[in-house]
Design a protein around this motif. Structure first.
Motif, mmCIF file in Angstrom:
data_model
loop_
_atom_site.group_PDB
_atom_site.id
_atom_site.type_symbol
_atom_site.label_atom_id
_atom_site.label_comp_id
_atom_site.label_asym_id
_atom_site.label_seq_id
_atom_site.Cartn_x
_atom_site.Cartn_y
_atom_site.Cartn_z
ATOM 1 N N ILE A 132 0.809 -1.217 0.000
ATOM 2 C CA ILE A 132 0.000 0.000 0.000
ATOM 3 C C ILE A 132 0.844 1.268 0.000
ATOM 4 C CG2 ILE A 132 -2.013 -1.047 1.063
ATOM 5 C CD1 ILE A 132 -1.145 -0.117 3.718
ATOM 6 N N GLY A 133 2.176 1.123 -0.047
ATOM 7 C CA GLY A 133 3.029 2.312 -0.136
ATOM 8 C C GLY A 133 3.851 2.514 1.119
ATOM 9 N N THR A 134 4.894 3.324 1.040
ATOM 10 C CA THR A 134 5.848 3.657 2.121
ATOM 11 C C THR A 134 6.290 2.411 2.872
ATOM 12 O OG1 THR A 134 4.228 3.988 3.888
ATOM 13 C CG2 THR A 134 4.693 5.842 2.466
ATOM 14 N N GLY A 135 6.445 1.275 2.157
ATOM 15 C CA GLY A 135 6.981 0.078 2.793
ATOM 16 C C GLY A 135 5.988 -0.723 3.606
ATOM 17 N N TYR A 136 4.717 -0.400 3.528
ATOM 18 C CA TYR A 136 3.726 -1.177 4.270
ATOM 19 C C TYR A 136 3.023 -2.189 3.361
ATOM 20 C CZ TYR A 136 4.064 1.464 8.573
ATOM 21 O OH TYR A 136 4.519 2.010 9.744
ATOM 22 N N PHE A 137 2.881 -3.399 3.896
ATOM 23 C CA PHE A 137 2.180 -4.458 3.162
ATOM 24 C C PHE A 137 1.026 -4.946 4.020
ATOM 25 C CE2 PHE A 137 5.062 -5.536 -0.352
ATOM 26 C CZ PHE A 137 6.118 -4.708 -0.027
ATOM 27 N N VAL A 138 -0.103 -5.248 3.401
ATOM 28 C CA VAL A 138 -1.261 -5.727 4.145
ATOM 29 C C VAL A 138 -1.708 -7.054 3.571
ATOM 30 C CG1 VAL A 138 -3.598 -5.231 4.844
ATOM 31 C CG2 VAL A 138 -1.996 -3.371 4.542
ATOM 32 N N GLU A 139 -2.027 -7.959 4.478
ATOM 33 C CA GLU A 139 -2.553 -9.249 4.031
ATOM 34 C C GLU A 139 -4.040 -9.075 3.757
ATOM 35 O OE1 GLU A 139 -1.068 -13.375 5.616
ATOM 36 O OE2 GLU A 139 -2.860 -12.714 6.693
ATOM 37 N N LYS A 140 -4.443 -9.440 2.548
ATOM 38 C CA LYS A 140 -5.866 -9.309 2.213
ATOM 39 C C LYS A 140 -6.347 -10.598 1.576
ATOM 40 C CE LYS A 140 -5.965 -4.367 1.148
ATOM 41 N NZ LYS A 140 -6.993 -3.780 2.003
ATOM 42 N N GLU A 164 -10.683 -8.861 -1.543
ATOM 43 C CA GLU A 164 -10.233 -7.541 -1.122
ATOM 44 C C GLU A 164 -9.108 -7.040 -2.002
ATOM 45 O OE1 GLU A 164 -9.095 -8.001 2.870
ATOM 46 O OE2 GLU A 164 -11.137 -7.966 3.666
ATOM 47 N N TYR A 199 -9.025 -3.707 -4.096
ATOM 48 C CA TYR A 199 -7.974 -2.708 -3.981
ATOM 49 C C TYR A 199 -7.512 -2.251 -5.355
ATOM 50 C CZ TYR A 199 -3.404 -0.725 -2.920
ATOM 51 O OH TYR A 199 -2.323 0.108 -2.839
ATOM 52 N N ARG A 214 -10.087 -0.091 -6.998
ATOM 53 C CA ARG A 214 -10.150 1.243 -6.412
ATOM 54 C C ARG A 214 -9.029 2.112 -6.906
ATOM 55 N NH1 ARG A 214 -9.390 1.073 -0.689
ATOM 56 N NH2 ARG A 214 -9.482 -1.174 -0.828
ATOM 57 N N LYS A 215 -7.801 1.533 -6.930
ATOM 58 C CA LYS A 215 -6.650 2.320 -7.368
ATOM 59 C C LYS A 215 -6.799 2.705 -8.831
ATOM 60 C CE LYS A 215 -3.975 2.686 -3.855
ATOM 61 N NZ LYS A 215 -4.553 3.486 -2.940
ATOM 62 N N LEU A 225 -9.176 5.558 -9.098
ATOM 63 C CA LEU A 225 -8.551 6.795 -8.647
ATOM 64 C C LEU A 225 -7.661 7.371 -9.729
ATOM 65 C CD1 LEU A 225 -8.007 8.654 -6.220
ATOM 66 C CD2 LEU A 225 -6.087 7.218 -5.656
ATOM 67 N N GLU A 246 1.592 10.104 -0.438
ATOM 68 C CA GLU A 246 1.692 8.656 -0.326
ATOM 69 C C GLU A 246 1.272 8.199 1.058
ATOM 70 O OE1 GLU A 246 5.542 7.235 -1.384
ATOM 71 O OE2 GLU A 246 4.918 5.145 -1.238
ATOM 72 N N VAL A 266 -1.693 5.588 2.364
ATOM 73 C CA VAL A 266 -1.472 4.436 3.243
ATOM 74 C C VAL A 266 -2.420 4.505 4.430
ATOM 75 C CG1 VAL A 266 0.190 3.288 4.729
ATOM 76 C CG2 VAL A 266 0.923 4.220 2.568
ATOM 77 N N GLU A 280 -5.838 3.367 3.525
ATOM 78 C CA GLU A 280 -5.934 1.918 3.402
ATOM 79 C C GLU A 280 -5.969 1.255 4.761
ATOM 80 O OE1 GLU A 280 -6.353 -0.278 0.967
ATOM 81 O OE2 GLU A 280 -6.685 1.434 -0.343
ATOM 82 N N ASN A 330 -3.593 -8.477 9.167
ATOM 83 C CA ASN A 330 -2.143 -8.532 9.325
ATOM 84 C C ASN A 330 -1.476 -7.428 8.534
ATOM 85 O OD1 ASN A 330 -2.162 -10.810 10.944
ATOM 86 N ND2 ASN A 330 -2.228 -12.188 9.172
ATOM 87 N N VAL A 331 -0.623 -6.647 9.227
ATOM 88 C CA VAL A 331 0.114 -5.585 8.554
ATOM 89 C C VAL A 331 1.591 -5.892 8.662
ATOM 90 C CG1 VAL A 331 0.614 -3.139 8.500
ATOM 91 C CG2 VAL A 331 -1.655 -3.918 9.141
ATOM 92 N N TYR A 332 2.302 -5.764 7.539
ATOM 93 C CA TYR A 332 3.733 -6.008 7.546
ATOM 94 C C TYR A 332 4.450 -4.762 7.086
ATOM 95 C CZ TYR A 332 2.143 -10.848 7.592
ATOM 96 O OH TYR A 332 1.517 -12.029 7.907
ATOM 97 N N LYS A 333 5.651 -4.518 7.644
ATOM 98 C CA LYS A 333 6.440 -3.386 7.171
ATOM 99 C C LYS A 333 7.732 -3.916 6.573
ATOM 100 C CE LYS A 333 8.325 1.026 8.502
ATOM 101 N NZ LYS A 333 8.069 1.716 7.252
ATOM 102 N N LEU A 334 8.132 -3.325 5.434
ATOM 103 C CA LEU A 334 9.370 -3.732 4.784
ATOM 104 C C LEU A 334 10.512 -2.918 5.357
ATOM 105 C CD1 LEU A 334 10.265 -5.642 2.530
ATOM 106 C CD2 LEU A 334 10.264 -3.697 1.006
ATOM 107 N N LEU A 356 10.549 -8.440 5.853
ATOM 108 C CA LEU A 356 9.151 -8.079 6.048
ATOM 109 C C LEU A 356 8.817 -8.402 7.494
ATOM 110 C CD1 LEU A 356 7.045 -9.101 3.009
ATOM 111 C CD2 LEU A 356 6.420 -7.344 4.539
#
Lengths: 157, 131
Positions: free
Chosen positions: A97-105, A109, A113, A116-117, A120, B45, B49, B52, B61-65, B70
């Motif tokens: 989702i940006g800036t190094g964040y990942f979400v499990e979906k 979903e 996503y 939606r993107k 946009l 950006e 985020v 979202e 679950n949220v993961y950060k790189l 991760l």
């Protein structure tokens, strides 16, 4: 010269003003408008590329959702090295989702996503096209008036 | 007559100094614009985020790189981090705004000062020509 007076509603520089400007000022206005048009075109291209990539991602997701669990596949470890493996759970996907964040979906979903993107980006694209075409008309007008003035100031022919 | 030519030379060097100052100011203004562009992009950006993250359920679950790793993160912590970052970037942008205003004022007054020096040197040269 019968040019469109008060044509564009948002134009800061009206065509009437441009006729009063000197040659140099007009040249500067045209150059400035051309630069802006180029910038806007670049942004439009970037949006087009991004939208294309998102649509690829959406298609890939859809393809993945069709594969059964336990299906044999090749997993890329590097650009030239693939390793055999089996597909585990195709219902969970990790979304960046940006800036190094990942979400499990879930698959649904994730598809949502992507959609939606894409929407946009499409609305941004439409807004940008409006602005870009207004700038382009301004640049074209400036160019025409500039040419007319040049002809006026050198009536040798 | 020699005194007026030294005065002219002084004016010339003063003009050079002021011109150098002006170009430095313009470079600072350009850099300000660049940094502000970068921050604006980051702000956009981070806001995406945050949106979202807000859509997620509590147990998602949220993961950060972090580098090549991760790392699983708590949703609340991720929210807090992103919000803090947004605050920081907004504060930086405000700071840049005020320093930009300051620079533009300085640029304006520098231009006026240069104009005055040019006028003085012109009148001095005209006076020399007459004498």
């Amino acid at each position: 010269m019968a040019s469109s007076r008060g044509g564009g509603s948002q134009q800061v520089i009206r065509s009437g003003d441009m006729e009063k400007m000197s040659l140099d000022q007009l040249k500067a206005v045209k150059e400035q408008a051309d630069i802006e048009v180029n910038l806007l075109q670049d942004s439009l291209n970037n949006i087009r590329t991004a939208t294309g990539r998102l649509e690829n991602a959406f298609a890939a997701l859809h393809d993945l959702s069709l594969r059964p669990q336990g299906k044999k596949m090749l997993v890329p470890l590097t650009a030239s090295l693939y390793v055999p493996g089996t597909l585990d759970d195709a219902d969970k996907v990790l979304v960046d989702i940006g800036t190094g964040y990942f979400v499990e979906k879930t698959m649904a979903e994730g598809k949502d996503y992507c959609e939606r993107k894409i929407n946009l980006l499409k609305s941004n694209f439409d807004q940008l096209i409006e602005v870009a075409s207004k700038k382009k008309t301004l640049a074209d007008e400036a160019g025409l008036i500039l040419q007319a003035k040049l002809k006026q100031s050198s009536p040798s022919s | 007559m020699s005194s007026s030519s030294t005065a002219l030379r002084d004016l010339q060097s003063d003009l050079e100094n002021k011109a150098n100052d002006l170009s430095k100011l313009q470079k600072d203004i350009a850099k300000n614009h660049q940094v502000r562009k970068k921050y604006t992009i980051q702000l956009g950006e981070n806001e995406l985020v945050l949106k979202e993250l807000d859509l997620l359920k509590e147990d998602a679950n949220v993961y950060k790189l972090i580098g090549p790793v991760l790392v699983k993160q708590d949703l609340a912590e991720a929210n807090a981090n992103v919000r803090k970052r947004i605050e920081y970037i907004s504060a930086e942008l405000k700071r840049l705004d005020s320093s930009l205003q300051d620079l533009e004022e300085k640029q304006h007054s520098k231009r006026e000062a240069i104009l005055k020096v040019q006028q003085r040197s012109q009148s001095l040269q005209a006076g020399k020509a007459k004498a």
